[in-house]
Each structure stands twice: as structure tokens, then as C-alpha cells.
Design a protein around this motif. Structure first.
Motif, PDB file in Angstrom:
ATOM      1  N   ILE A  78      42.820  -6.323  -5.924  1.00  0.00           N
ATOM      2  CA  ILE A  78      42.387  -6.794  -4.688  1.00  0.00           C
ATOM      3  C   ILE A  78      40.244  -6.687  -5.500  1.00  0.00           C
ATOM      4  CG2 ILE A  78      41.339  -4.686  -2.793  1.00  0.00           C
ATOM      5  CD1 ILE A  78      43.947  -3.181  -3.935  1.00  0.00           C
ATOM      6  N   GLU A  79      40.214  -6.179  -5.858  1.00  0.00           N
ATOM      7  CA  GLU A  79      38.129  -6.276  -6.371  1.00  0.00           C
ATOM      8  C   GLU A  79      38.289  -7.646  -6.259  1.00  0.00           C
ATOM      9  OE1 GLU A  79      35.775  -4.193  -6.245  1.00  0.00           O
ATOM     10  OE2 GLU A  79      37.435  -2.474  -5.927  1.00  0.00           O
ATOM     11  N   THR A  80      38.689  -8.811  -6.898  1.00  0.00           N
ATOM     12  CA  THR A  80      38.578 -10.000  -6.601  1.00  0.00           C
ATOM     13  C   THR A  80      38.731 -10.809  -5.267  1.00  0.00           C
ATOM     14  OG1 THR A  80      39.809 -10.614  -8.799  1.00  0.00           O
ATOM     15  CG2 THR A  80      39.492 -12.052  -8.027  1.00  0.00           C
ATOM     16  N   ARG A  81      39.828 -10.165  -4.621  1.00  0.00           N
ATOM     17  CA  ARG A  81      40.222 -10.587  -3.461  1.00  0.00           C
ATOM     18  C   ARG A  81      38.244 -10.325  -2.144  1.00  0.00           C
ATOM     19  NH1 ARG A  81      45.409  -9.023   0.109  1.00  0.00           N
ATOM     20  NH2 ARG A  81      43.881 -10.068   2.617  1.00  0.00           N
ATOM     21  N   ILE A  82      38.024  -9.019  -3.029  1.00  0.00           N
ATOM     22  CA  ILE A  82      36.968  -8.704  -1.951  1.00  0.00           C
ATOM     23  C   ILE A  82      35.388  -9.373  -2.278  1.00  0.00           C
ATOM     24  CG2 ILE A  82      37.784  -6.516  -1.074  1.00  0.00           C
ATOM     25  CD1 ILE A  82      36.041  -4.662  -2.903  1.00  0.00           C
ATOM     26  N   GLU A  83      35.556  -9.613  -3.739  1.00  0.00           N
ATOM     27  CA  GLU A  83      34.308 -10.523  -4.006  1.00  0.00           C
ATOM     28  C   GLU A  83      33.476 -10.976  -3.495  1.00  0.00           C
ATOM     29  OE1 GLU A  83      33.730 -12.550  -8.183  1.00  0.00           O
ATOM     30  OE2 GLU A  83      35.395 -10.648  -8.548  1.00  0.00           O
ATOM     31  N   GLY A  84      31.989 -10.677  -3.537  1.00  0.00           N
ATOM     32  CA  GLY A  84      31.477 -11.580  -2.364  1.00  0.00           C
ATOM     33  C   GLY A  84      31.282 -11.494  -1.117  1.00  0.00           C
ATOM     34  N   ILE A  85      32.216 -10.931  -0.408  1.00  0.00           N
ATOM     35  CA  ILE A  85      31.975 -10.162   0.966  1.00  0.00           C
ATOM     36  C   ILE A  85      30.712  -9.235   0.793  1.00  0.00           C
ATOM     37  CG2 ILE A  85      33.618  -8.969   2.753  1.00  0.00           C
ATOM     38  CD1 ILE A  85      35.713 -10.597   1.495  1.00  0.00           C
ATOM     39  N   ASP A  86      29.894  -9.954   1.840  1.00  0.00           N
ATOM     40  CA  ASP A  86      29.099  -8.300   2.309  1.00  0.00           C
ATOM     41  C   ASP A  86      29.009  -7.687   3.350  1.00  0.00           C
ATOM     42  OD1 ASP A  86      26.826  -7.535   0.894  1.00  0.00           O
ATOM     43  OD2 ASP A  86      25.250  -8.641   2.756  1.00  0.00           O
ATOM     44  N   ASP A  87      29.425  -7.971   4.389  1.00  0.00           N
ATOM     45  CA  ASP A  87      30.503  -7.607   5.441  1.00  0.00           C
ATOM     46  C   ASP A  87      31.294  -6.397   5.583  1.00  0.00           C
ATOM     47  OD1 ASP A  87      31.456  -6.714   7.676  1.00  0.00           O
ATOM     48  OD2 ASP A  87      30.182  -8.774   9.242  1.00  0.00           O
ATOM     49  N   ALA A  88      30.637  -5.357   5.928  1.00  0.00           N
ATOM     50  CA  ALA A  88      31.584  -3.636   5.494  1.00  0.00           C
ATOM     51  C   ALA A  88      32.968  -3.799   6.375  1.00  0.00           C
ATOM     52  CB  ALA A  88      30.681  -3.046   6.158  1.00  0.00           C
ATOM     53  N   ARG A  89      32.262  -4.812   7.459  1.00  0.00           N
ATOM     54  CA  ARG A  89      34.219  -4.594   7.809  1.00  0.00           C
ATOM     55  C   ARG A  89      35.457  -5.356   7.660  1.00  0.00           C
ATOM     56  NH1 ARG A  89      30.353  -6.201  13.569  1.00  0.00           N
ATOM     57  NH2 ARG A  89      29.494  -7.665  11.347  1.00  0.00           N
ATOM     58  N   LYS A  90      34.765  -6.890   7.036  1.00  0.00           N
ATOM     59  CA  LYS A  90      35.428  -7.965   6.347  1.00  0.00           C
ATOM     60  C   LYS A  90      35.821  -6.536   4.785  1.00  0.00           C
ATOM     61  CE  LYS A  90      33.829 -11.665   8.289  1.00  0.00           C
ATOM     62  NZ  LYS A  90      33.035 -13.371   8.370  1.00  0.00           N
ATOM     63  N   LEU A  91      35.442  -6.630   4.144  1.00  0.00           N
ATOM     64  CA  LEU A  91      35.302  -5.246   2.824  1.00  0.00           C
ATOM     65  C   LEU A  91      36.206  -4.549   3.214  1.00  0.00           C
ATOM     66  CD1 LEU A  91      31.389  -4.710   1.537  1.00  0.00           C
ATOM     67  CD2 LEU A  91      33.718  -6.028   0.548  1.00  0.00           C
ATOM     68  N   ILE A  92      36.068  -3.346   4.335  1.00  0.00           N
ATOM     69  CA  ILE A  92      37.347  -2.314   4.277  1.00  0.00           C
ATOM     70  C   ILE A  92      38.447  -3.899   5.301  1.00  0.00           C
ATOM     71  CG2 ILE A  92      38.687  -0.992   6.453  1.00  0.00           C
ATOM     72  CD1 ILE A  92      35.056   0.337   6.126  1.00  0.00           C
TER      73      ILE A  92
END
Length: 198
Positions: A78-92
Motif C-alpha cells: 500500500i505504501e508503494t501504491r501511494i508513493e509519489g502521490i501529493d494530493d491528499a484526496r488521492k492519498l486517502i
């Protein structure tokens, strides 16, 4: 047959042991673990009981090790999946989609066995608390970045922690007849719908 010492059991797993852990994880996810004996597991995995004892000194400790292996692997992916995402909406959205995806791999038998076996339940609880902390951090980031409304953001973060705890303890599942995976998906929809400014 001698059971390995704690020191030996804590050694880094060999390639064969890592493969066995992966096989045990797949088996437990599909069928649960409470009903198996070590003899059953050795037969299903075509290995000796001593090979299993090299992983953990008892069936109960083996179950905890496999449950921890599942959650650790899920967290890493999951951490790999969200790596590089900066937008909090997309992160959640991506984070909770990842949690849901991994929990969808777990059969009802596996989740029931975790709920009924305290050491495994404790492992799930630790991971749930870590997930709640990550979600709180994403909410804080969204508020700081101006993409989430600042109205009671801290309260929403705390409520999220309580919801995650309700999912983990099985209370929400029993009351609503949904799986943990479905509950995490709904939590993502609830958060994004309630926090978004637009």
C-alpha cells in the motif's frame, strides 16, 4: 523432535522459509488457520513438521507469524501504491482502496479466526492503529494544502480512528453485515465526500 530456540526462530528466513510463509499465507487467507494442526499443515505444504518448527515453535505462534506477514506485506504494498502521490484526496482514496483490496483477499474464515485468537487480533489491531494514524496525517495534509475543509478536521481524524477500530474489532461488520474490505471502501467515500471543499 527438538523445538528450535527463540534465537534460532528469530533468524532471517531463508528463501525456502519465505516461500513457505507465502504458501501458508495463501492457505490461511483462503481457509483460516484455527482448524489446522501442524500435521495438517505439513501435509498440505509437503514439508516436515521440523520445517514448520523452524518458522515458529508452535502452531499458535506460526499463525501469528503468518498473520503479521500478511499485514506487513499489505502495508508495504500500500505504501508503494501511494508513493509519489501529493494530493491528499488521492492519498486517502488510494490508501483505503489498497486496504480494501488486501482485505478482500481474506476469507470470512480467516477474519473469524483472527477475531477469535487474541494474539492474531492484537496484530490486526496494531495494523489498524497504524492505518488510522496514516489517514489522520493525510487529513492534516489536506487541510494544510487547502483541499479539505478545516471544519473540525481534527475531530474527523479522531472519528476516523474510531471507525477503523470499529472495523477491526468486527463491531461494524456485525451491525451492518459488511466485510472489512467493504467497510474501508465506504470509509474512503465518506471521508472524501465530507472533507472535499468542492
Amino acid at each position: 523432535m527438538a523445538v528450535p530456540s527463540d534465537r534460532e526462530a528469530r533468524r532471517r528466513p531463508t528463501a525456502r522459509q519465505q516461500a513457505l510463509l507465502a504458501e501458508l499465507e495463501a492457505l490461511f487467507l483462503a481457509e483460516g488457520f484455527a482448524g489446522f494442526t501442524l500435521d495438517d499443515l505439513a501435509a498440505r505444504l509437503r514439508c516436515s513438521k521440523s520445517t514448520l518448527y523452524a518458522l515458529a515453535p508452535s502452531k499458535e505462534q506460526l499463525a501469528v507469524k503468518v498473520v503479521a506477514h500478511f499485514f506487513r506485506g499489505a502495508a508495504k504494498r500500500i505504501e508503494t501504491r501511494i508513493e509519489g502521490i501529493d494530493d491528499a484526496r488521492k492519498l486517502i482514496g488510494e490508501y483505503l482502496a489498497g486496504v480494501s483490496e488486501h482485505l478482500n483477499r481474506a476469507s470470512p474464515a480467516f477474519m473469524t479466526d483472527i477475531a477469535q485468537f487474541e494474539p492474531a487480533r492484537d496484530t490486526y489491531q496494531l495494523n489498524s492503529r497504524a492505518a488510522a494514524r496514516r489517514i489522520r496525517a493525510f487529513i492534516d495534509k489536506g487541510v494544510a494544502d487547502g483541499v479539505f475543509r478545516d471544519v473540525h478536521a481534527r475531530l474527523v481524524a479522531e472519528m476516523t480512528g474510531l471507525i477503523v477500530e470499529g472495523i477491526q474489532t468486527g463491531v461494524l461488520g456485525r451491525r451492518t453485515d459488511v466485510s472489512d474490505a467493504e467497510a474501508f471502501t465506504a470509509l474512503g467515500e465518506l471521508l472524501l465526500g465530507g472533507l472535499n471543499k468542492d
